[in-house]
Design a protein around this motif. Structure first.
Motif, PDB file in Angstrom:
ATOM      1  N   MET A  93     -19.161  22.976 -44.713  1.00 48.12           N
ATOM      2  CA  MET A  93     -19.268  21.574 -44.313  1.00 48.12           C
ATOM      3  C   MET A  93     -20.611  21.302 -43.649  1.00 48.12           C
ATOM      4  O   MET A  93     -21.238  20.267 -43.892  1.00 48.12           O
ATOM      5  CB  MET A  93     -18.117  21.211 -43.367  1.00 48.12           C
ATOM      6  CG  MET A  93     -16.759  21.120 -44.027  1.00 48.12           C
ATOM      7  SD  MET A  93     -15.475  20.362 -42.984  1.00 48.12           S
ATOM      8  CE  MET A  93     -15.382  21.554 -41.648  1.00 48.12           C
TER       9      MET A  93
ATOM     10  N   THR B 268      -8.475  26.347 -36.291  1.00 50.33           N
ATOM     11  CA  THR B 268      -7.655  26.778 -37.428  1.00 50.33           C
ATOM     12  C   THR B 268      -8.428  26.706 -38.745  1.00 50.33           C
ATOM     13  O   THR B 268      -8.008  27.288 -39.734  1.00 50.33           O
ATOM     14  CB  THR B 268      -6.386  25.912 -37.536  1.00 50.33           C
ATOM     15  OG1 THR B 268      -6.756  24.538 -37.690  1.00 50.33           O
ATOM     16  CG2 THR B 268      -5.535  26.063 -36.288  1.00 50.33           C
ATOM     17  N   THR B 269      -9.540  25.979 -38.726  1.00 49.69           N
ATOM     18  CA  THR B 269     -10.394  25.914 -39.917  1.00 49.69           C
ATOM     19  C   THR B 269     -11.189  27.210 -40.026  1.00 49.69           C
ATOM     20  O   THR B 269     -11.719  27.703 -39.029  1.00 49.69           O
ATOM     21  CB  THR B 269     -11.371  24.718 -39.825  1.00 49.69           C
ATOM     22  OG1 THR B 269     -10.627  23.521 -39.610  1.00 49.69           O
ATOM     23  CG2 THR B 269     -12.186  24.573 -41.101  1.00 49.69           C
TER      24      THR B 269
ATOM     25  N   ILE C  45     -15.245  15.454 -48.466  1.00 50.73           N
ATOM     26  CA  ILE C  45     -15.241  15.391 -47.012  1.00 50.73           C
ATOM     27  C   ILE C  45     -16.615  15.067 -46.427  1.00 50.73           C
ATOM     28  O   ILE C  45     -16.742  14.553 -45.313  1.00 50.73           O
ATOM     29  CB  ILE C  45     -14.706  16.720 -46.417  1.00 50.73           C
ATOM     30  CG1 ILE C  45     -14.327  16.528 -44.948  1.00 50.73           C
ATOM     31  CG2 ILE C  45     -15.735  17.832 -46.572  1.00 50.73           C
ATOM     32  CD1 ILE C  45     -13.602  17.711 -44.356  1.00 50.73           C
TER      33      ILE C  45
ATOM     34  N   ALA D  17     -14.467  11.968 -41.602  1.00 43.27           N
ATOM     35  CA  ALA D  17     -13.547  12.918 -42.242  1.00 43.27           C
ATOM     36  C   ALA D  17     -13.816  14.340 -41.772  1.00 43.27           C
ATOM     37  O   ALA D  17     -12.881  15.145 -41.626  1.00 43.27           O
ATOM     38  CB  ALA D  17     -13.675  12.825 -43.763  1.00 43.27           C
ATOM     39  N   ILE D  18     -15.077  14.663 -41.526  1.00 43.79           N
ATOM     40  CA  ILE D  18     -15.428  16.006 -41.063  1.00 43.79           C
ATOM     41  C   ILE D  18     -14.887  16.250 -39.661  1.00 43.79           C
ATOM     42  O   ILE D  18     -14.382  17.332 -39.348  1.00 43.79           O
ATOM     43  CB  ILE D  18     -16.957  16.215 -41.104  1.00 43.79           C
ATOM     44  CG1 ILE D  18     -17.418  16.362 -42.558  1.00 43.79           C
ATOM     45  CG2 ILE D  18     -17.377  17.439 -40.297  1.00 43.79           C
ATOM     46  CD1 ILE D  18     -18.904  16.604 -42.711  1.00 43.79           C
TER      47      ILE D  18
ATOM     48  N   LEU E  62     -15.404  27.651 -44.222  1.00 43.16           N
ATOM     49  CA  LEU E  62     -15.307  26.219 -44.491  1.00 43.16           C
ATOM     50  C   LEU E  62     -16.178  25.424 -43.520  1.00 43.16           C
ATOM     51  O   LEU E  62     -16.833  24.450 -43.916  1.00 43.16           O
ATOM     52  CB  LEU E  62     -13.856  25.752 -44.399  1.00 43.16           C
ATOM     53  CG  LEU E  62     -13.604  24.252 -44.659  1.00 43.16           C
ATOM     54  CD1 LEU E  62     -14.158  23.836 -46.016  1.00 43.16           C
ATOM     55  CD2 LEU E  62     -12.110  23.915 -44.558  1.00 43.16           C
ATOM     56  N   LEU E  63     -16.203  25.827 -42.256  1.00 40.82           N
ATOM     57  CA  LEU E  63     -17.065  25.159 -41.272  1.00 40.82           C
ATOM     58  C   LEU E  63     -18.535  25.262 -41.683  1.00 40.82           C
ATOM     59  O   LEU E  63     -19.287  24.278 -41.614  1.00 40.82           O
ATOM     60  CB  LEU E  63     -16.870  25.771 -39.891  1.00 40.82           C
ATOM     61  CG  LEU E  63     -15.537  25.491 -39.176  1.00 40.82           C
ATOM     62  CD1 LEU E  63     -15.437  26.309 -37.888  1.00 40.82           C
ATOM     63  CD2 LEU E  63     -15.391  24.001 -38.875  1.00 40.82           C
TER      64      LEU E  63
ATOM     65  N   GLU F  72     -12.281  15.283 -38.253  1.00 41.95           N
ATOM     66  CA  GLU F  72     -10.849  15.601 -38.275  1.00 41.95           C
ATOM     67  C   GLU F  72     -10.572  17.050 -38.667  1.00 41.95           C
ATOM     68  O   GLU F  72      -9.479  17.566 -38.417  1.00 41.95           O
ATOM     69  CB  GLU F  72     -10.131  14.651 -39.234  1.00 41.95           C
ATOM     70  CG  GLU F  72     -10.198  13.178 -38.809  1.00 41.95           C
ATOM     71  CD  GLU F  72      -9.606  12.248 -39.846  1.00 41.95           C
ATOM     72  OE1 GLU F  72      -9.121  12.755 -40.889  1.00 41.95           O
ATOM     73  OE2 GLU F  72      -9.635  11.023 -39.640  1.00 41.95           O
ATOM     74  N   GLU F  73     -11.554  17.702 -39.283  1.00 40.17           N
ATOM     75  CA  GLU F  73     -11.364  19.087 -39.743  1.00 40.17           C
ATOM     76  C   GLU F  73     -11.963  20.109 -38.787  1.00 40.17           C
ATOM     77  O   GLU F  73     -11.875  21.317 -39.041  1.00 40.17           O
ATOM     78  CB  GLU F  73     -11.997  19.263 -41.128  1.00 40.17           C
ATOM     79  CG  GLU F  73     -11.356  18.422 -42.216  1.00 40.17           C
ATOM     80  CD  GLU F  73      -9.901  18.789 -42.456  1.00 40.17           C
ATOM     81  OE1 GLU F  73      -9.580  20.004 -42.365  1.00 40.17           O
ATOM     82  OE2 GLU F  73      -9.087  17.886 -42.707  1.00 40.17           O
TER      83      GLU F  73
ATOM     84  N   THR G 210     -20.654  19.652 -35.979  1.00 33.20           N
ATOM     85  CA  THR G 210     -20.217  20.722 -36.887  1.00 33.20           C
ATOM     86  C   THR G 210     -20.906  22.038 -36.539  1.00 33.20           C
ATOM     87  O   THR G 210     -20.293  23.110 -36.583  1.00 33.20           O
ATOM     88  CB  THR G 210     -20.509  20.337 -38.351  1.00 33.20           C
ATOM     89  OG1 THR G 210     -19.981  19.038 -38.629  1.00 33.20           O
ATOM     90  CG2 THR G 210     -19.883  21.339 -39.308  1.00 33.20           C
TER      91      THR G 210
ATOM     92  N   SER H  93     -11.705  22.304 -36.108  1.00 27.88           N
ATOM     93  CA  SER H  93     -10.710  22.951 -35.249  1.00 27.88           C
ATOM     94  C   SER H  93     -10.800  24.462 -35.433  1.00 27.88           C
ATOM     95  O   SER H  93     -11.402  24.964 -36.385  1.00 27.88           O
ATOM     96  CB  SER H  93      -9.299  22.461 -35.577  1.00 27.88           C
ATOM     97  OG  SER H  93      -8.891  22.944 -36.847  1.00 27.88           O
TER      98      SER H  93
END
Length: 516
Positions: free
Chosen positions: A308, A299-300, A284, A291-292, A304-305, A294-295, A338, A297
Motif C-alpha cells: 500500500m 492485523t494487516t 484501495i 480507504a487506506i 500488504l502495508l 481503514e486498513e 502508512t 492495523s
C-alpha cells in the motif's frame, strides 16, 4: 496619496477589514463545503464504478474510453485556465507575491469541475490545495467588489485561503498557521486578526454540515512513554529522508512529463488510464486515501502495508506530476501515516514496543512527513492535533517534526511549494512583471531577529530604482524614516515601489528581513 495603496493604523479601517474577512470566510466556507460534498460523492462513485465493472467485465472497455474522454476534457480545461493545474497553493503564493495575475471566477469554476472529475476517475489527489485556491479566489473577488487597496487585497486573499483550509480539514488554527508560516512567513497582528476571523467562521459553517468529529478518528488511549522516545529519533530521521526523497521525485516526475512532446490531454491520459488499471487490481490506493486509513492495523500483514505504501506513493506522484487539478496535501498525510504503520509494525514485532502504541506511530508520522515536505512544522503539529482531536501526542509530534525538519534541511531539500512556485514561474516565462502601470504599491515586511537588515542604518540599504521606505512601525508608533534611522528586529517596514517591480522588490525585502 492616490498614486499608491496603504492601510492606515485607523481602528475603524481595521474593523472594516475584519468585517470583509468575515464575509470572505462565510462565502469561502460554502464554496469549499460544496466542493467537499462533490469530492465525497465523486469518491464514492469511483469505488462503486470500479466494483461494478469488475463484476461486469464487458463494461471495462467502455469505462476506459470514458477515462480517455475525461482526460481530454480536463486537459482542455487546463489549456483554457492554466492556473487550475496542480495543487493551487503555488498559484496562491504567486498571486500574493505579485508574480501572476488571477482570474478568480474562472479559477473557481474550472478548478471545481476539474478536481471533481479527477476524483471520479480515481486519481490520487487531495482536496486541501484546491480548497485553499478556491478560498483565495473568493477573497480576490470580494476585494475587487469593495475596490480594496493592494494590501487589503492580499489580506483578503490570504483570509480566503485560510478559510479554505479550515473548511477542508475542520482545522481553523492550522489554516491560520499555514498562512503565517507558509504564505507570509512572518507574524503580523493585522494578518492574524483577518485570517483567524475567516478561519473560525469557515470552520463553524463546515461543522454544520460535517459535524464535530475529527477527520481521523484513531483510537489511542496513551502517549508514548518517555523511555521509548529513542524510537522517535529513528522515526524522525527516516521521515526526513523519505520527505526529501518525495520532493525530489515529485520534481523529477514533472520533468519527465515536461519532456513529453504532446498535449496536456495526452499527458493526463497516463494517470487516468493507470487509475483504471489500479481500480481493477488494487483499488484501495485510489482517490485521497480514506480507504487506506481503514486498513492500517496490526492485523494487516507487513507485506500488504508495504505494498500500500509503495503503490500509493507512486500513484500519487504520477497523478500530481501530470498537472491534474488536485492537491498533494491529503495524499502525503496518508503516505506518511502508512509509513508510520510500517514503522510501528516493525517496532512492535521486532523491537519490543507496546502494541497499544501502533496508532501513535501513524499519527506522528503524518506530522513528521508533512513537515519534511512542506517545511512548516508548527502547521503540521497543530494540523494533526486538530484532525485527530487529541492533545495526547503533542510532545511526540513536536519531537518527530523537529527531527524530520532538520534532516530534510541538512539534505538541502527545498520546501515543495517553493519549488513548485519557481517551476510555475519558469514554465510561464515570468521573469518580469509585465505592466505599463505607473501605480505605486506598498510592500509590508517584519524584520526578523538575525536577519540581514537588523541593526542596519537606512542609508546603507541599496534599494532598486523608484523604491523607497516610506514608514517604519515600531511598538505601535510610526517612524518617519531618515538616513540615520537604525532598523531593529520587530520593526514593520513599509516599502513603496512601482507596481511593475512588485515581485522583484518583494523578493528582495523578504531576503533582507527574514533568515534562511
Amino acid at each position: 496619496m492616490k498614486n499608491f495603496d496603504i492601510i492606515t493604523n485607523d481602528r475603524e479601517h481595521h474593523s472594516k477589514l475584519v468585517l470583509k474577512g468575515l464575509l470572505v470566510g462565510i462565502i469561502a466556507a460554502f464554496v469549499v463545503v460544496l466542493y467537499r460534498f462533490a469530492l465525497s460523492y465523486a469518491e464514492d462513485f469511483s469505488f462503486f464504478i470500479y466494483s461494478f465493472i469488475k463484476d461486469k467485465k464487458y463494461l471495462i472497455p467502455i469505462w476506459f474510453i470514458i477515462l480517455i474522454l475525461l482526460a481530454f476534457f480536463i486537459g482542455k480545461l487546463i489549456d483554457k485556465e492554466p492556473y487550475i493545474s496542480g495543487s493551487g497553493i503555488p498559484q496562491v503564493k504567486g498571486v500574493m507575491g505579485g508574480y501572476i495575475k488571477n482570474r478568480p471566477l474562472s479559477i473557481i469554476i474550472n478548478k471545481f469541475i476539474g478536481g471533481t472529475l479527477c476524483i471520479v476517475s480515481g486519481l490520487s489527489l487531495g482536496r486541501e490545495g484546491p480548497s485553499v485556491q478556491l478560498g483565495s479566489s473568493v477573497g480576490d473577488i470580494v476585494s475587487k467588489k469593495f475596490k480594496s487597496t493592494r494590501l487589503e487585497r492580499r489580506l483578503l486573499i490570504s483570509s480566503g485561503a485560510t478559510a479554505g483550509l479550515a473548511a477542508a480539514f475542520n482545522a481553523p488554527l492550522s489554516g491560520v498557521l499555514f498562512s503565517l508560516e507558509e504564505i507570509y512567513k512572518y507574524f503580523s497582528p493585522l494578518v492574524l486578526i483577518s485570517t483567524i476571523t475567516a478561519a473560525v467562521v469557515a470552520d463553524f459553517i463546515s461543522k454544520q454540515f460535517f459535524g464535530l468529529n475529527p477527520v481521523f478518528n484513531f483510537s489511542t488511549s496513551q502517549a508514548i512513554p518517555l523511555n521509548n522516545y529513542w524510537i522517535l529519533l529513528i522515526l524522525g530521521i527516516c521521515l526526513g529522508i523519505f520527505g526529501a526523497f518525495y520532493n525530489w521525485i515529485t520534481l523529477k516526475t514533472q520533468d519527465l512529463y515536461a519532456k513529453l512532446k504532446c498535449s496536456t490531454s495526452i499527458k493526463l491520459m497516463i494517470p487516468f488510464l493507470l487509475a483504471g488499471i489500479l481500480g481493477l487490481l488494487f483499488p484501495i490506493v485510489l482517490c485521497g486515501g480514506h480507504a487506506i486509513v481503514e486498513e492500517l492495523s496490526l492485523t494487516t500483514t507487513l507485506s500488504l502495508l508495504l505494498l500500500m505504501l509503495v503503490a500509493k506513493f507512486l500513484f500519487s506522484i504520477i497523478s500530481f506530476g501530470s498537472g491534474a487539478p488536485g492537491g498533494i496535501f491529503f495524499p502525503l498525510l496518508i503516505i506518511g501515516g502508512t509509513f508510520g504503520a510500517v514503522f510501528g509494525y516493525i517496532a512492535i514485532n521486532y523491537l519490543g514496543i507496546s502494541p497499544a502504541l501502533f496508532n501513535n506511530f501513524i499519527i506522528i508520522s503524518m506530522a513528521g512527513y508533512f513537515t519534511a515536505i512542506v517545511r512548516a512544522p508548527i502547521t503540521g503539529i497543530i494540523l494533526i492535533t486538530e484532525m485527530t482531536g487529541s492533545f495526547t501526542h503533542l510532545l511526540s509530534l513536536s519531537v518527530v517534526s523537529i527531527i524530520s525538519y532538520i534532516v530534510a534541511d541538512l539534505l538541502k531539500s527545498t520546501p515543495i511549494y517553493d519549488s513548485l512556485l519557481k517551476r510555475l514561474l519558469l514554465k510561464n516565462n515570468i521573469n518580469e512583471y509585465h505592466s505599463k502601470s505607473t501605480k505605486k504599491i506598498i510592500i509590508t515586511n517584519v524584520v526578523h531577529f538575525g536577519s540581514k537588515i537588523e541593526k542596519t542604518y537606512l542609508n546603507n540599504l541599496k534599494l532598486p530604482e523608484n523604491t523607497l521606505i516610506v514608514s517604519i512601525k515600531r511598538d505601535e508608533v510610526s517612524i518617519v524614516p531618515k538616513g540615520n534611522t537604525l532598523i531593529k528586529a520587530g520593526d514593520t517596514i513599509l516599502t513603496m515601489t512601482d507596481l511593475k517591480n512588485e515581485w522583484k522588490v518583494r523578493e528582495l525585502m523578504d531576503s533582507l528581513t527574514t533568515i534562511e
